[in-house]
Design a protein around this motif. Structure first.
Motif, PDB file in Angstrom:
ATOM      1  N   TRP A  89       0.837  -1.204   0.000  1.00  0.00           N
ATOM      2  CA  TRP A  89       0.000   0.000   0.000  1.00  0.00           C
ATOM      3  C   TRP A  89       0.870   1.250   0.000  1.00  0.00           C
ATOM      4  O   TRP A  89       0.643   2.175  -0.793  1.00  0.00           O
ATOM      5  N   GLN A 147       1.281   4.310  -2.849  1.00  0.00           N
ATOM      6  CA  GLN A 147       1.067   5.721  -2.531  1.00  0.00           C
ATOM      7  C   GLN A 147       2.279   6.564  -2.905  1.00  0.00           C
ATOM      8  O   GLN A 147       2.154   7.656  -3.469  1.00  0.00           O
ATOM      9  N   ARG A 167      -1.399  -6.155  -6.779  1.00  0.00           N
ATOM     10  CA  ARG A 167      -0.487  -6.326  -5.655  1.00  0.00           C
ATOM     11  C   ARG A 167       0.265  -7.633  -5.838  1.00  0.00           C
ATOM     12  O   ARG A 167      -0.258  -8.610  -6.372  1.00  0.00           O
TER      13      ARG A 167
END
Length: 595
Positions: free
Chosen positions: A15, A19, A496
């Protein structure tokens, strides 16, 4: 500068990396959030040296000189158990009188910083890493992340709770008897314990130097293995270090389960027994051969750690300090360490036990060939009040299924396996031989369904899984892999990383004459080899827009994997091979010298 990003309760590297690469978040904002969370949880006794701007700022400044694309841990915050050296911060081993100021980082910390990770603080532990309960510290009892009246597990207590409470993406612990696994189970985490010597221990306060390992806690297996990639490797200045390669993830030929009923303990013994029954059923549903085995050798080996002469190794390392500072050592810790000075621990007794242990090692080696053993990580848990009333007995129970591991030179991964009761996580541990960590990676990924259990069983199940969850598996073999320039495209499309894998042995890998150079994967009618790649999970609705970015002669098609599956992945049109360099012998794009 304030950020509008809403931080999840659990921070993961995937994550954060997404970002960062998208420009939505900067590391400074992450550190501000972590400092805030540490203040919120101050009464949980997670830290000995809590996250603070003053000691984190130099690492933030150093990130400006590192390329995020080529540093897979860039900006990823981690906690360090306070028996591991971090330059600029004291190392206490949870004993203020023992504290010293290290001149350099521990080897493993230095490697992680070089990969872009940020050490944010020093976490609480059972004093001198002696204990599996997390309550033996003059800095306070580390509370369980979910139910604070319960133990957090030790000795790497604060390291696990820091991750579980969202104050680090991963953390370093140490493991001699189970300290890198028990806290993982009690706080709902993955705990990865590499083979002895695979990660250097230089800069670590020894508990039993011949058995000590540095370990990692994380929310998922992929983060743990990314840390392993950065931390692993021989350190010639470390006498305990050795070169132990972790091969690409693979599946074991069989999974071993105990043939006899297991012992469970504590106020939730019945619930733990039921959770184990459910975990056994899940293991049996993995699509791998299962064999019931006699686990006596593991339990007898475990008894050697504290009932035999190995406690003398702890005394050899810390005895002089204890004799001169008894008032600074907690009574239960002092009693355990001092037991190593008992007259019964003679040279002869040591050799007798070494010879018995060598027999156990050979038996384990034969039993675990191309196999993984599965046991509960813990057979129960206790409230902190119950441990105070029975400090030695409760602690002993917590090591029942862990103490054998390092004595037998095994690798291990502890993974979540549901709950024993409300907010009381249950976990299992998979064990493998020192040279078989790749089997742990494959078996644990399948159990955790980092992906889906159905998907990794067969192709039909993969189609069903895609329809139900909207996710597909995508095999990538070049610039879209982790740490390479086009990883950003994967993250921008919601993908992912799932696991490492290999193709079936019928492919050639070529280096295309493009700018930048790219790999091409070509299936052969005869011959060929197995090539390493990565499996990612991508939302099905993103696949079309992602495919539109792929230039000829590359495209998407079906890729056959070593374990018999077929998945969507990058392929290359055959005409391109004539003008390309054949690089199959390297085994994968990551190993090409120019990369």
């Amino acid at each position: 500068m304030p950020t509008r990003t809403k931080f999840p309760a659990k921070l993961t590297a995937g994550w954060l990396r997404g970002q960062y690469l998208s420009g939505a978040l900067e590391p400074e904002a992450v550190i501000r959030e972590i400092i805030s969370r540490a203040g919120r949880d101050a009464e949980m006794n997670i830290w000995i040296e809590a996250p603070a701007e003053v000691h984190i700022r130099p690492y933030l400044e150093a990130l400006k000189e590192l390329d995020p694309q080529s540093h897979p841990l860039w900006g990823i915050p981690f906690a360090v158990k306070d028996n591991i050296d971090v330059k600029g911060l004291p190392t206490t081993a949870a004993c203020p009188d023992y504290a010293y100021q290290p001149d350099e980082d521990a080897s493993v910390v230095a490697r992680l910083i070089a990969a872009g990770a940020i050490p944010v603080g020093k976490s609480n532990l059972d004093q001198f890493a002696t204990g599996l309960v997390g309550v033996r510290s003059p800095y306070g009892e580390a509370h369980n992340a979910l139910r604070p009246e319960y133990i957090s597990g030790g000795s790497s207590a604060g390291s696990a709770v820091a991750v579980a409470r969202g104050q680090a993406v991963f953390s370093l612990g140490t493991d001699t008897a189970g300290s890198g696994r028990v806290p993982a189970a009690l706080n709902g985490l993955v705990g990865y314990k590499p083979s002895l010597g695979a990660w250097p221990v230089r800069g670590v306060v020894p508990a039993c130097a011949s058995l000590d390992c540095v370990t990692v806690f994380a929310h998922n297996l992929e983060d743990a293995l990314e840390v392993d990639r950065a931390a692993r490797g021989l350190d010639e200045a470390d006498p305990w270090s050795r070169a132990v390669e972790r091969m690409p993830a693979g599946l074991p030929a069989k999974v071993l389960l105990p043939e006899s009923p297991l012992y469970f303990y504590g106020p939730h013994a019945a619930e733990y027994r039921l959770a184990w029954d459910q975990a056994e059923a899940a293991v049996q549903a993995l699509g791998l051969p299962v064999e019931r085995v006699d686990c006596t050798l593991f339990f007898e080996a475990a008894s050697i750690l504290y009932d035999g002469p190995w406690v003398a190794e702890r005394w050899a390392g810390l005895g002089e300090f204890v004799e001169n500072h008894r008032e600074a050592v907690l009574p239960v810790t002092e009693a355990i360490l001092s037991s190593g000075a008992a007259e019964r621990h003679t040279a002869a007794s040591l050799f007798q036990v070494m010879h018995r242990l060598q027999r156990y090692k050979r038996e384990a080696e034969l039993l675990l060939q191309d196999a993984v053993l599965v046991l509960p990580t813990c057979g129960g848990t206790w409230t902190r009040e119950q441990v105070a009333a029975n400090p030695v007995g409760a602690n002993s129970d917590m090591g029942r299924y862990t103490n054998h591991c390092n004595l037998l030179d095994l690798s291990a991964v502890a993974v979540p396996a549901g709950e024993a009761d409300r907010d009381l996580p249950f976990g299992i541990t998979m064990f493998a031989l020192a040279d078989s960590e790749h089997l742990l990676a494959g078996a644990a990924a399948r159990f955790l369904a980092e992906g889906d259990l159905r998907e990794v069983t067969d192709a039909d199940a993969a189609d069903a899984e895609t329809a139900s969850s909207g996710m597909i598996t995508l095999a990538v073999c070049g610039l879209h892999m982790r740490g390479f320039p086009l990883e950003k495209q994967m993250l921008e499309h919601g993908a992912r990383f799932w696991q490492e894998a290999r193709t079936a042995p019928c492919y050639e890998l070529v280096k295309l004459q493009t700018e930048p150079a790219k790999p091409g994967l070509l299936r052969q009618d005869s011959g060929g080899s197995s090539v390493e790649l990565e499996l990612w999970r991508m939302p099905a609705e993103s696949l079309g827009s992602f495919a539109s970015l792929i230039p000829a002669p590359l495209g998407l098609g079906r890729v056959a994997l070593e374990d018999g599956r077929e998945v969507t992945g990058f392929i290359c049109e055959g005409y391109a091979a004539a003008a390309a360099e054949n690089i199959t012998a390297y085994g994968g794009w990551r190993y090409l010298p120019a990369n």
